[in-house]
Scaffold this motif. Structure first.
Motif, PDB file in Angstrom:
ATOM      1  N   GLN A   1     -15.423   3.648 -15.251  1.00 24.62           N
ATOM      2  CA  GLN A   1     -14.600   2.458 -15.073  1.00 24.62           C
ATOM      3  C   GLN A   1     -15.299   1.287 -15.741  1.00 24.62           C
ATOM      4  O   GLN A   1     -16.508   1.087 -15.572  1.00 24.62           O
ATOM      5  CB  GLN A   1     -14.393   2.176 -13.591  1.00 24.62           C
TER       6      GLN A   1
ATOM      7  N   ARG B   1     -12.925   6.375  -5.880  1.00 27.18           N
ATOM      8  CA  ARG B   1     -13.616   5.200  -5.343  1.00 27.18           C
ATOM      9  C   ARG B   1     -14.371   5.574  -4.070  1.00 27.18           C
ATOM     10  O   ARG B   1     -13.868   6.275  -3.222  1.00 27.18           O
ATOM     11  CB  ARG B   1     -12.585   4.100  -5.058  1.00 27.18           C
TER      12      ARG B   1
ATOM     13  N   SER C   1      -8.308   5.366  -7.193  1.00 26.68           N
ATOM     14  CA  SER C   1      -8.288   5.371  -5.727  1.00 26.68           C
ATOM     15  C   SER C   1      -8.878   6.667  -5.176  1.00 26.68           C
ATOM     16  O   SER C   1      -9.463   6.682  -4.106  1.00 26.68           O
ATOM     17  CB  SER C   1      -6.870   5.165  -5.198  1.00 26.68           C
ATOM     18  N   LYS C   2      -8.738   7.759  -5.920  1.00 31.11           N
ATOM     19  CA  LYS C   2      -9.254   9.058  -5.461  1.00 31.11           C
ATOM     20  C   LYS C   2     -10.773   9.161  -5.609  1.00 31.11           C
ATOM     21  O   LYS C   2     -11.419   9.858  -4.835  1.00 31.11           O
ATOM     22  CB  LYS C   2      -8.578  10.193  -6.221  1.00 31.11           C
TER      23      LYS C   2
ATOM     24  N   SER D   1       0.844  -1.179   0.000  1.00 33.57           N
ATOM     25  CA  SER D   1       0.000   0.000   0.000  1.00 33.57           C
ATOM     26  C   SER D   1       0.883   1.232   0.000  1.00 33.57           C
ATOM     27  O   SER D   1       1.518   1.540   0.995  1.00 33.57           O
ATOM     28  CB  SER D   1      -0.900   0.003   1.235  1.00 33.57           C
TER      29      SER D   1
ATOM     30  N   SER E   1      -4.393   4.056 -11.609  1.00 32.48           N
ATOM     31  CA  SER E   1      -4.586   3.569 -10.231  1.00 32.48           C
ATOM     32  C   SER E   1      -4.836   4.728  -9.277  1.00 32.48           C
ATOM     33  O   SER E   1      -5.689   4.651  -8.394  1.00 32.48           O
ATOM     34  CB  SER E   1      -3.356   2.785  -9.765  1.00 32.48           C
ATOM     35  N   SER E   2      -4.103   5.818  -9.469  1.00 31.52           N
ATOM     36  CA  SER E   2      -4.244   6.986  -8.608  1.00 31.52           C
ATOM     37  C   SER E   2      -5.638   7.606  -8.732  1.00 31.52           C
ATOM     38  O   SER E   2      -6.298   7.887  -7.726  1.00 31.52           O
ATOM     39  CB  SER E   2      -3.173   8.018  -8.953  1.00 31.52           C
TER      40      SER E   2
ATOM     41  N   SER F   1       0.988   5.347  -1.273  1.00 29.55           N
ATOM     42  CA  SER F   1       0.272   6.495  -1.781  1.00 29.55           C
ATOM     43  C   SER F   1       1.284   7.499  -2.300  1.00 29.55           C
ATOM     44  O   SER F   1       2.198   7.886  -1.590  1.00 29.55           O
ATOM     45  CB  SER F   1      -0.566   7.126  -0.668  1.00 29.55           C
TER      46      SER F   1
END
Length: 181
Positions: free
Chosen positions: A178, A79, A76-77, A55, A72-73, A57
């Motif tokens: 997505q 989600r 994750s922001k 994990s 991915s960034s 960041s």
């Protein structure tokens, strides 16, 4: 896969591939040539040590290495943000910054890309599409009710790959779609 982390004081990192433990004493990014596994001295209710595995960041876009990291960034922001509604102004800026970085990796004519996906799409030109959304369906028990009408939005496709499609609406809104897995 290499990873970059910033250690606040000291941290011991061990590879899941070896028994070697690497002590880190740094306040600058450190590149590691193996997957990261960090054990923290935190106990849960059952008195077991909790582990954080792989994990990392990265908040500085300069440390991201390419489109996969950026995708991915951005995911994750956004989600679990209720379609972006629960994002703060600062978080909106961060998402927009990552989207701008991703735009650099977009194919020339994204609307002709075989990866384009989602709903009813109508091509308007080499970058713009019109997306027609079906009305929402409300399910109660075994019954289904359509709720409202079709809606549509015109989007300029700014990035597309096998995972996501980014679009900028005609009024400047950012849409992150997505692909379903």
């Amino acid at each position: 896969m290499a990873a970059a982390i910033t250690a606040a004081s000291s941290l011991t990192v061990s590879s899941s591939l070896s028994k070697t433990k690497t002590p880190l004493h740094a306040s600058k990014p450190v590149n590691l040539p193996f997957p990261v596994s960090v054990s923290l001295p935190c106990k849960n209710r059952l008195n077991r040590t909790l582990r954080v595995v792989n994990s990392i960041s990265v908040s500085d876009p300069g440390l991201r290495t390419g489109p996969d990291d950026l995708v991915s960034s951005i995911l994750s922001k956004v989600r679990q943000t209720d379609g972006g509604l629960s994002l703060t102004k600062e978080q909106h800026k961060e998402v927009a910054e990552v989207a701008r970085e991703l735009q650099k990796y977009c194919v020339k004519e994204p609307v002709k890309c075989p990866l384009i996906f989602g709903g009813k799409l109508k091509v308007l030109d080499s970058e713009w599409i019109q997306v027609i959304f079906e009305p929402p369906v409300l399910k109660i028990g075994g019954m289904k009710f359509k709720y409202g009408f079709e809606s549509e939005v015109k989007l300029q496709i700014s990035y597309i790959d096998e995972k996501i499609r980014l679009g900028k609406g005609s009024k400047g809104s950012l849409f992150v779609f997505q692909r379903r897995q």
